[in-house]
Design a protein around this motif. Structure first.
Motif, PDB file in Angstrom:
ATOM      1  N   GLU A   1     -17.265  -1.148  -4.984  1.00 21.68           N
ATOM      2  CA  GLU A   1     -15.875  -1.343  -5.405  1.00 21.68           C
ATOM      3  C   GLU A   1     -14.921  -0.587  -4.473  1.00 21.68           C
ATOM      4  OE1 GLU A   1     -12.856  -0.485  -9.143  1.00 21.68           O
ATOM      5  OE2 GLU A   1     -14.977   0.061  -9.338  1.00 21.68           O
ATOM      6  N   LEU A   2     -15.276   0.651  -4.139  1.00 28.55           N
ATOM      7  CA  LEU A   2     -14.448   1.438  -3.220  1.00 28.55           C
ATOM      8  C   LEU A   2     -14.455   0.817  -1.824  1.00 28.55           C
ATOM      9  CD1 LEU A   2     -12.724   3.893  -2.521  1.00 28.55           C
ATOM     10  CD2 LEU A   2     -14.836   5.182  -2.145  1.00 28.55           C
TER      11      LEU A   2
ATOM     12  N   ASP B   1     -10.450  -4.327   2.162  1.00 29.61           N
ATOM     13  CA  ASP B   1      -9.342  -5.255   1.923  1.00 29.61           C
ATOM     14  C   ASP B   1      -8.008  -4.638   2.324  1.00 29.61           C
ATOM     15  OD1 ASP B   1     -11.089  -7.169   1.006  1.00 29.61           O
ATOM     16  OD2 ASP B   1     -10.706  -6.779  -1.122  1.00 29.61           O
ATOM     17  N   ALA B   2      -7.814  -3.375   1.981  1.00 30.08           N
ATOM     18  CA  ALA B   2      -6.568  -2.692   2.342  1.00 30.08           C
ATOM     19  C   ALA B   2      -6.406  -2.603   3.862  1.00 30.08           C
ATOM     20  CB  ALA B   2      -6.541  -1.288   1.725  1.00 30.08           C
TER      21      ALA B   2
ATOM     22  N   GLN C   1      -5.499  -6.005   5.268  1.00 32.77           N
ATOM     23  CA  GLN C   1      -4.086  -6.303   5.035  1.00 32.77           C
ATOM     24  C   GLN C   1      -3.196  -5.538   6.012  1.00 32.77           C
ATOM     25  OE1 GLN C   1      -2.678  -8.656   3.113  1.00 32.77           O
ATOM     26  NE2 GLN C   1      -4.795  -9.273   2.741  1.00 32.77           N
TER      27      GLN C   1
ATOM     28  N   GLU D   1     -14.982  -2.336  -0.952  1.00 36.93           N
ATOM     29  CA  GLU D   1     -14.185  -3.566  -0.983  1.00 36.93           C
ATOM     30  C   GLU D   1     -12.695  -3.237  -0.931  1.00 36.93           C
ATOM     31  OE1 GLU D   1     -14.545  -6.835  -0.984  1.00 36.93           O
ATOM     32  OE2 GLU D   1     -16.705  -7.030  -1.120  1.00 36.93           O
ATOM     33  N   SER D   2     -12.296  -2.254  -1.705  1.00 32.74           N
ATOM     34  CA  SER D   2     -10.894  -1.856  -1.744  1.00 32.74           C
ATOM     35  C   SER D   2     -10.426  -1.345  -0.381  1.00 32.74           C
ATOM     36  CB  SER D   2     -10.709  -0.773  -2.812  1.00 32.74           C
ATOM     37  OG  SER D   2      -9.416  -0.226  -2.726  1.00 32.74           O
ATOM     38  N   LEU D   3     -11.239  -0.485   0.227  1.00 35.34           N
ATOM     39  CA  LEU D   3     -10.893   0.042   1.562  1.00 35.34           C
ATOM     40  C   LEU D   3     -10.839  -1.064   2.608  1.00 35.34           C
ATOM     41  CD1 LEU D   3     -13.072   3.274   1.683  1.00 35.34           C
ATOM     42  CD2 LEU D   3     -10.586   3.169   1.853  1.00 35.34           C
TER      43      LEU D   3
ATOM     44  N   ARG E   1     -12.975   5.265  -7.802  1.00 37.67           N
ATOM     45  CA  ARG E   1     -13.859   4.119  -7.565  1.00 37.67           C
ATOM     46  C   ARG E   1     -14.990   4.581  -6.675  1.00 37.67           C
ATOM     47  NH1 ARG E   1      -9.320   1.133  -4.758  1.00 37.67           N
ATOM     48  NH2 ARG E   1      -8.968   3.315  -4.375  1.00 37.67           N
TER      49      ARG E   1
ATOM     50  N   ALA F   1      -5.189   1.828   0.422  1.00 35.34           N
ATOM     51  CA  ALA F   1      -6.343   1.668  -0.470  1.00 35.34           C
ATOM     52  C   ALA F   1      -6.226   2.528  -1.724  1.00 35.34           C
ATOM     53  CB  ALA F   1      -7.627   2.017   0.274  1.00 35.34           C
ATOM     54  N   LYS F   2      -5.146   3.301  -1.817  1.00 38.89           N
ATOM     55  CA  LYS F   2      -4.913   4.197  -2.957  1.00 38.89           C
ATOM     56  C   LYS F   2      -6.084   5.157  -3.153  1.00 38.89           C
ATOM     57  CE  LYS F   2      -1.829   1.025  -5.405  1.00 38.89           C
ATOM     58  NZ  LYS F   2      -1.528   0.179  -4.282  1.00 38.89           N
ATOM     59  N   THR F   3      -6.430   5.814  -2.055  1.00 38.73           N
ATOM     60  CA  THR F   3      -7.487   6.823  -2.086  1.00 38.73           C
ATOM     61  C   THR F   3      -7.041   7.980  -1.187  1.00 38.73           C
ATOM     62  OG1 THR F   3      -9.876   7.149  -1.946  1.00 38.73           O
ATOM     63  CG2 THR F   3      -8.864   5.853  -0.188  1.00 38.73           C
TER      64      THR F   3
END
Length: 194
Positions: free
Chosen positions: A8-9, A15-16, A19, A11-13, A4, A38-40
């Motif tokens: 998009e990356l 949000d993770a 959380q 947002e993912s980072l 990503r 974040a699955k990165t």
């Protein structure tokens, strides 16, 4: 692992990380935890942020962007009195705070306190201070044009409405009532400004 990029990356980072902070105090967060959530990879994080402080500051700045960009100032109208203008301003400020959330704002200011010399302050935050001062100066200019008496004030004093809302939200994390906002105007702002 799916690659990503860009927003998009981010947002993912973000949000993770948000959380994770529900379970782990942000002072204990590591890049390893964030990367896994974040699955990165940690490399992706290190490329952009030297420390978790820098990452957290970017997250909170991103989440609070609406406050710092100050576009809500465009909604302000001349109400016909300084009192009315200040009530309107504090109501709008509080609405933005409520929308962003007290946790985001309080954590942002906590992070900022970790940078006492302001060497890592974001450009967006620095620019927002100027916007807040300009908005208050505009309100005062309107009041003077209507014949209201206004004291000569420093830039520090021009930040008082914003600082007042910020401190109220740090001290009282529940929704601040309209009655409370009016009391802040009548008992604090009007005596200082007029």
């Amino acid at each position: 692992m799916e690659r990503r990029r860009g927003d998009e990356l981010l947002e993912s980072l973000f949000d993770a990380t948000f959380q994770l902070m529900k379970e782990t105090p942000h002072t204990n967060l590591t890049f390893q935890q964030i990367a896994e959530a974040a699955k990165t990879s940690r490399t992706v994080l290190y490329r952009r942020w030297p420390t978790t402080f820098d990452l957290l500051q970017d997250i909170y700045t991103y989440k609070a962007r609406k406050l710092f960009e100050g576009e809500y100032f465009d909604e302000l109208k001349d109400t016909g009195s300084l009192r009315g203008d200040f009530i309107q301003l504090l109501t709008v400020y509080q609405g933005v705070y409520d929308e962003i959330g007290a946790d985001v704002m309080n954590n942002y200011f906590y992070i900022r306190m970790q940078d006492p010399d302001h060497s890592r302050e974001t450009a967006l935050h620095t620019a927002s201070l100027e916007k807040h001062q300009q908005a208050i100066a505009h309100i005062l200019k309107n009041a003077k044009a209507r014949g209201e008496k206004i004291k000569k004030l420093s830039k520090v004093t021009l930040m008082l409405p914003f600082d007042l809302i910020r401190m109220e939200n740090m001290a009282r994390q529940a929704n601040i009532s309209k009655k409370r906002l009016i009391a802040m105007v009548d008992e604090v702002l009007l005596p200082v400004f007029s």
